[in-house]
Every structure is written in C-alpha cells, then in structure tokens.
Design an enzyme around this catalytic site. Structure first.
Site: not given
Ligand code: IVH
Length: 672
Positions: A118, A120, A122, A233, A321, A415, A418, A433, A438
C-alpha cells in the site's frame, strides 16, 4: 422535567432520514457514485435538521448532522488503545526488502510468501472504534499505548462512516477498531495556506502538519472547514470479521463503507513488490496527496499472527521508504535580503548539493527567530530539504560536526542595502528596514508592480529593474510611464529594438483592471485574492482611500490585519501622491460596470462540477457581470452553490451548511 413522548411516526421518520443520508453520503464520498440529485439530498438533510431542532430528545451522536462540528471542548481526553498502535520498521533499498522477505519465509517455514503493498501516506494515524456499528471513539496514535480522543473532529471528515451497516441494513459488527491515516491533499493544503497568508496567520510547513493541526482543534467546527481525507489500512481489535488475508480484510472494510487506497495491490510476490515500488515512486509527485514510501504487509493473517510483533513494530510488515528529499551540506555564508515591504530575510548560501534531482545552493532561514531556534552558524554542516516545488530550507544543524570555528548569526542593526535603522515590532517575527526609499525595497516593489498578475509589463524583467533602480532611471512606479527611449537604449544589454519593445510593452499595460491595480500596489497582506475582493466591493480608488477599518472588516474575506494594512497604506501622503502621479502619467484604471442595480449584486457564488452549456470561466464572467462574486470555498457566507455534473465536495459542504444549491438552468434564469 420528563421529556414529552415523541410521536412514533416522527421517531421513525428521523431514523429513515438518517439511514438515507448515511447511505447517500457513502455513495458520494466513498464510492464517488451518487444515486440522487443534490436537491433531493438537500431536502432530506433539511428535513432532518428541522426534526432534530424541533425534537431535541431525538438527538444522536452519530446523526449525519454531526458532520458540521460540535461546540468546543476544554481539553482532549486520553484513551488507552485496546491494541497498541505500533510503528513500522523502515527499509530503504531492495536489499532491505529481500532480507525482510527471507526472515518472513524462515519464520513461517514457507517457500514463497504473498504480500499486500500500500502507499505509505504522510498524515496522522487514527484509530476508529465502532461499537454496535456506531463510531464511538476516534483517537490519535499518541505514544502508541495512549492516544488523544478526537471523536468530534474525526466525525467532521466526510468519508469517515458514522454508522456501519451490513447487506441487510443492520448495524454491524459488535466491535471493530479500524486504523487509517487522515490527511490533506496537496490542493487543500495549498488553499489553506493561501487563506492563512492573507489572514496574516502562521503557515503550516507541510500537509502533514496541517492535517495534525486541523485534528488538534478543540473546536470541531474549525476542523469541519478543513478538507480532510481518510484512507484506512488495517484494524486494531475486532470480532468476527472472518477473513483470511489482509487483502480480504481491506475488501471487508470497503464493504462496510471505508475508503481504501485504490493503488493497493494484494497477493503479490516480493519481486512484484519491488516493481510496484519503482512504479509508485515514478508517479509519486503526480498523486493528489503526499506519500513517503510504501508499506508491505504479509497477506495471510494466520502468518501475521505467527510472526507477531517486537515491542515497537510488527514482524509481518515493513515500510519501504522513497529516497530522501534531504541532503547534508555546509553553510558558506548567511546573506540578509531586503524584500518589497522592507522585511529582512536571512538566506543561507550553501555548498551546492543535489537534493531530489536538483542542485540547491541557497536555502531560506525565514527570520531571526528561526535562525536562533535552529542555531545555524556560518561554517555549519546542515541538513537541507526540498519537497516538491517548495523553497529549499535548512532542517537542522548537525552539531556533532561542529569544530568550534563556526560563526553565529547576528541580525544586522542597519539595513544591509541602505544603512537605515531596522526595527522589529513587538510580537512580530519580521525585522524591517524603515526607509521606504531603500533601493532594495524600490527594486522589489517595482518588480512586483511589473510582474504577472499586476501590470504584467512585457520586457521589464527583474534584471532590468535592478539596473534601472541602481542607475536612478527608476525611482518610483510612476517613473515607468515616463521612461525615455533614448535613456533605455543607453542601458547595459539594451539595444534600439529591445528599448522599443519595452516602451511598447509599457504603453500596452497602461489600461488596467481595478483588481490588478490594487494588487500591483504591493499593499501588505493584499495578495491577488484579497485585491479581487476589494475591487469587487469598492466602486473606485476614492472609495477605498476613504474606507475605515470598520467598513473594511465587514467585507467577507477581509480580516483585521488586512483592514489595518489597507487603511495605513491609503492614509500615507506619499502613497496618495504616488497614486496621483500614476494617473497623471497615463495609467487608466478600469472599473467594472456592475454596480448595485444588477441582478446578483452582493451575492456570493461557488461553482462545482462540470457545466454543459458554458465553461466555468464563462459562468464566472456572467456572474460577475451581473454583480455577483465567485469564490472558491463554500462557507457560511456563500449565498449560492452552482452544481454541474459530478460535483465535488463543495456540494456536500453546501448541504451541510444549508447553502442554496442551484443547477445551470437556474443560474441562467437568475442572470436573465
Ligand atoms: S500499517 C502495525 N499502513 O506509518 C502497522 N501504516 O511508521 C501499523 N502509515 O503510524 C501501520 N500509511 O501512520 C500502515 N498503508 C499504511 C500506512 C501506514 C501510512 C503510517 C501510520 C503509522 C506509520 C508507521
């Protein structure tokens, strides 16, 4: 006093309305496939609001009317998670993932293992607890064991189901804790920050912080105005979900009404996981939201159970990552730049370094407090970051690399351009300033005046402005319109042809709309959006010059900071003289001939969805020609939302706020 009994017909009708609204909300927000018209949805919502107002004893915390937010809390309660919210181990390259896969195979004794991968996200992790099919608690991750209760805030997120129903419309299951990520899309984040900038509020550094800040509001009515999204998720603790794999679990959650990231891939091999990672990285910047990698999960739930967790993270999952958008380098110098309003901005000159595909040699340090907070010194090793199209910034100093020879930064007392004194007003972050003449300020003001969105003068670029101010050919805006071709020809890198083009460009820019004119003046806190609002409100320069703070503050979209700045600008004699000089030198401000007799005078509109008989721009022009205004966000101050085909979340917002919704035909009728 005992509550009077309610007619059973009323109770039944309220239940019907709630069920119908939950259903249609889900069709609209989760499935993107509405079954009824907006007007029909509207009528149902209005009827429910009316009944809940007339019969407060029927109030229910999971009513669809909870989407608009509840009265503010004094503080957040905390809750212990039934199952800890763990974090994930990070991997950064293929080798890390292969090691992970080998370990999983060894511990499960399987020859091959299938995974779900999936994106990830943010954002902010949340746990949603449902009891008897109703959302009872929503909490943040906190320290993983205990989180903060943010139920009222989470209820305002439109795609979070407030009730869960099975195929027969029965509330289900007995108990379920769903986990997911609440986030802001890039667009929503940008818009939020633009609004904050214009209101003089501090900006959010990134969508993650903005989402976290929105969920940390004690007043959920504020949260309700933020365009928050969710993807779920996984689950915490559950009863009888009866699924064998993570992929099936996600499908069940989808059946129950949750939003699942459509980019998810289930039952794939580790090789497919690696390919998918590359694919995802390729489209990363094209997605509507930010992701920082992918999450790989062992698909079979019995294997997950067997693998178990360490104290911090599950052994069945791993984050893979993306390469960093950060890099380390050194600070060669800290230069102080003077902006259009006299603001002094410290800028770090860096040893050039590649970050996220481009070479970075400068990074903003924002202001004095920021330099002090991060304690950035000349000679320091620093971590710099570049995210998308944002200006590179210094994240932190690597203190362990200090030699002792680094030189701390001092904000200059004068400044740097000037030599005038600088001031820092109490409570303000900016040092300025004070000399309005200026040369640095003049340069920046003229650049802004001539730029796109303002006078948009062809041929008057930044370099030329700098040269002309240095040679004192230009001292003010008004000088632009009396430039002599011979003088221009005599400047560096200018010939007869380019001088001629410039003079033509200037001539062609003299006629300007009131809105662009106001923006060009560079009044503090008056960006393009506010300039438009002001131009729509005031009949002309005379009117705005005489406006009081009180009058300005009554205008939707104008707050006290903007109002004070506008009044201050027009109260200065030198600015009045400058305006007179511009007009004398041939600038003609065009005022739109709409006025107050037009059919839509004073009404504010928001457009959503695709129109069939006209483009959005045409619709906007028609509305404006009829005296109306067109905004981009629906608020309590919006009078009418015009909904076309496949309308967006603005329609939902309008319904929640009880704003009138009309279609294209109705709009034509209104305009006549
Ligand atoms: S699973 C025990 N799935 O990443 C497993 N986490 O570093 C728990 N996150 O706190 C997380 N997308 O906020 C999972 N598809 C995804 C995610 C995800 C973002 C975040 C989540 C978690 C952090 C872990």
């Amino acid at each position: 006093m005992p509550t009077p009994p309610v007619d059973p017909h009323i109770t039944k009708r309220v239940a019907e309305l709630r069920a119908a609204l939950h259903h249609h909300n889900h069709r609209y927000y989760v499935l993107d496939d509405p079954e009824i018209s907006d007007a029909e949805y509207d009528a149902l919502m209005q009827e429910l609001i009316r009944l809940e107002t007339d019969y407060p004893q029927l109030a229910s915390p999971d009513s669809p009317t909870a989407r608009v937010g509840a009265p503010p809390l004094a503080k957040f309660e905390t809750v212990k998670h039934a199952v800890s919210m763990l974090s994930l181990e990070n991997g950064f390259n293929e080798a890390d993932i292969k090691v992970f896969d080998e370990r999983v195979r060894r511990l499960t004794g399987r020859k091959t293992v299938l995974y779900t991968a999936e994106p990830k996200l943010d954002g902010v992790a949340v746990g949603l607890v449902y009891e008897g099919g109703r959302l009872v608690t929503a909490a943040t991750r906190g320290d993983g064991v205990t989180g903060e209760v943010i139920t009222a805030n989470v209820k305002t997120v439109p795609a979070v189901p407030l009730v869960l129903l099975d195929a027969h419309g029965q509330r289900t299951p007995q108990f379920l804790e769903v986990r997911g990520e609440i986030f802001l899309e890039r667009e929503g984040f940008k818009k939020l920050n633009t609004e904050r900038l214009e209101e003089g509020l501090p900006l959010f550094a990134n969508p993650r912080n903005a989402a976290a800040g929105s969920l940390r509001q004690l007043d959920s009515r504020i949260t309700a105005r933020r365009p928050l999204r969710i993807y779920v998720y996984g689950v915490g603790s559950t009863q009888n979900l009866n699924v064998a794999s993570h992929g099936d679990l996600l499908q069940s959650l989808k059946q129950l009404g949750f939003r699942i990231n459509p980019l998810t891939r289930s039952a794939i091999t580790v090789e497919e996981v690696l390919d998918f990672h590359g694919e995802l990285e390729g489209k990363r910047h094209a997605l509507a939201y930010e992701i920082d990698g992918m999450v790989i999960k062992v698909d079979r739930l019995s294997d997950q159970l067997q693998l178990g967790n360490t104290s911090r993270s599950p052994r069945w999952a791993m984050a893979y990552k993306f390469p960093a958008i950060q890099a380390t380098t050194t600070v060669d110098a800290i230069e102080v730049q003077v902006g259009r309003t006299g603001k002094l901005t410290p800028v770090a000159h860096l040893k050039p370094v590649r970050v996220g595909g481009v070479t970075v040699s400068r990074a903003t340090l924002h202001n004095e407090d920021e330099v002090r907070k991060k304690d950035v010194r000349v000679g320091d090793h620093v971590l710099v970051q570049r995210a998308g199209d944002v200006i590179p910034e210094v994240v932190k100093v690597i203190d362990t690399k200090r030699s002792g020879a680094e030189k701390p930064f001092e904000m200059p007392k004068h400044c740097p351009v000037c030599g005038s004194s600088v001031v820092r007003e109490e409570g303000a972050a900016a040092t300025r300033c004070i000399n309005a003449n200026c040369p640095a300020q003049i340069k920046e003001r003229i650049k802004h005046f001539a730029a796109k969105g303002a006078f948009d003068i062809d041929g008057l670029g930044d370099k030329l402005v700098e040269q002309m101010v240095e040679k004192k050919v230009l001292n003010s805006f008004a000088d632009i319109f009396t430039l002599d071709q011979q003088v221009v020809e005599g400047l560096e890198r200018m010939g007869r042809k380019s001088a001629c083009n410039l003079i033509d460009g200037i001539g062609g820019s003299k006629q300007i709309s009131f809105q662009r004119f106001l923006y060009a003046l560079g009044i503090g806190h008056v960006g393009e959006h506010v300039a438009k609002i002001l131009a729509e409100h005031f009949a002309g320069l005379d009117n705005i010059s005489k406006a009081t703070r009180e009058e300005l503050e009554t205008i939707t979209g104008v707050g006290p900071i903007v109002a004070a700045s506008v009044v201050n600008f027009f109260s200065r004699t030198e600015n009045q003289e400058m305006l007179q000089q511009l007009l004398k030198n041939g600038v003609v401000v065009r005022y739109e001939t709409r006025g107050h007799r037009t059919p839509l005078a004073g009404m504010s509109f928001v457009l959503t969805g695709a129109l069939t008989g006209m483009t959005r721009r045409q619709a906007q022009e028609l509305i404006e020609a009829a005296g109306g205004r067109v905004g981009s966000t629906v608020s309590r101050n919006t009078d009418v939302v015009v909904a076309g085909n496949s309308p967006g979340s603005k329609l939902q917002r309008a319904r929640e706020l009880g704003v009138a919704v009309i279609d294209e035909a109705e709009l034509r009728r209104l305009i006549g």
